[in-house]
Write an enzyme that holds these catalytic residues in place. Structure first.
Site, PDB file in Angstrom:
ATOM      1  CE1 TYR A 141      55.250  68.169  44.623  1.00  0.00           C
ATOM      2  CE2 TYR A 141      53.582  66.784  45.639  1.00  0.00           C
ATOM      3  CZ  TYR A 141      54.892  67.225  45.572  1.00  0.00           C
ATOM      4  OH  TYR A 141      55.832  66.723  46.441  1.00  0.00           O
ATOM      5  CE  LYS A 145      57.071  65.165  43.535  1.00  0.00           C
ATOM      6  NZ  LYS A 145      58.521  65.120  43.423  1.00  0.00           N
TER       7      LYS A 145
END
Ligand SMILES: NC(=O)c1ccc[n+]([C@@H]2O[C@H](COP(=O)([O-])OP(=O)(O)OC[C@H]3O[C@@H](n4cnc5c(N)ncnc54)[C@H](OP(=O)(O)O)[C@@H]3O)[C@@H](O)[C@H]2O)c1
Length: 235
Positions: A141, A145
């Site tokens: 994740y 990002k």
């Protein structure tokens, strides 16, 4: 003058729905995407899966035919597949990158066609504080990002001379389905680490996105705007 069109991916719930509502309140004709099930009442909606180039292309074509080119495009759709690195499968890593980073790329690339014709526009990527500070259990994740930051800045440089801005809005921990599964202990730890000592509301993220979408933010591009209660301060 016709109503400007805004597109919000993953706008059927959570942060995306709050962004859609805020942009609607600001006077945009808002189209949200949903993958399955029914769309929320009160919004134009289309089905789109950001992991499929064809689905993204078909979705944009349908919006353009019905409403015109979206001039504000919010790449908000995202997923998590948390796990410690030693146990994280290739699939868990690749799926998160494919949705959060490649999915945002597919959307922004397709949107650019219309933005170049409009000679203006806003690409807004929903990032995360975790993209800067990292998080145990979120190697996939956080990589997705932070990838958005380099990508947004490259869009900003490539398209800036055409009046198009590209920015990342980077929330901290927000009260949505995504964080609903955190146990009380983790919740307490997060609140203790956040200077404002609480989770963010989806509306607090939406307000910042709506500002970036507005005429007032015309000279902001390539920026990462934190909405994290001070959690990522200095990063
Ligand atoms: N919540 C937080 O604390 C937090 C913090 C920082 C950043 N963010 C980011 O903010 C964004 C929204 O998060 P949220 O908390 O609102 O999450 P959420 O409540 O879990 O909603 C995620 C949204 O993304 C959509 N989506 C997921 N995969 C998709 C795909 N392949 N194609 C199209 N749509 C897809 C979902 O659609 P379905 O309803 O069809 O599943 C849903 O609308 C994400 O990018 C997330 O990473 C969240």
């Amino acid at each position: 003058m016709s109503q400007p069109v805004a597109l919000v991916t993953g706008g059927n719930r959570g942060i995306g729905l709050a962004i859609a509502q805020e942009l609607k309140d600001q006077g945009f004709l808002v189209v949200i995407t949903h993958r399955s099930g029914s769309a929320p009442v009160g919004f134009e909606s289309i089905s789109m899966d950001v992991t499929s180039t064809k689905s993204v292309d078909d979705g944009f074509t349908s919006i353009e035919e019905k409403f015109g080119f979206p001039e504000v495009v919010v790449a908000n759709a995202g997923i998590t597949r948390d796990g410690l690195v030693m146990r994280m499968s290739d699939e868990d890593f690749v799926d998160v990158i494919d949705t959060n980073l490649t999915g945002a790329f597919r959307v922004a690339r397709r949107a650019t066609r219309g933005l170049l014709k409009l000679k203006k526009g806003r690409l807004i990527f929903v990032g995360s504080v975790v993209g800067s500070v990292g998080a145990a259990g979120q190697v996939n994740y956080s990589a997705s990002k932070s990838g958005l930051v380099g990508m947004a800045r490259s869009f900003a440089k490539e398209l800036g001379s055409r009046g198009i801005t590209a920015n990342v809005v980077a929330p901290g921990f927000v009260k949505t389905d995504m964080t609903a599964e955190l146990d009380t202990k983790r919740r307490d730890e997060i609140e203790a680490a956040v200077p404002l000592a609480r989770f963010c509301s989806p509306q607090e993220v939406a307000g910042v996105v709506a500002f970036i979408a507005s005429e007032k933010a015309g000279y902001i591009t390539g920026a990462v705007i934190p909405v994290d209660g001070g959690l990522g301060m200095g990063h």
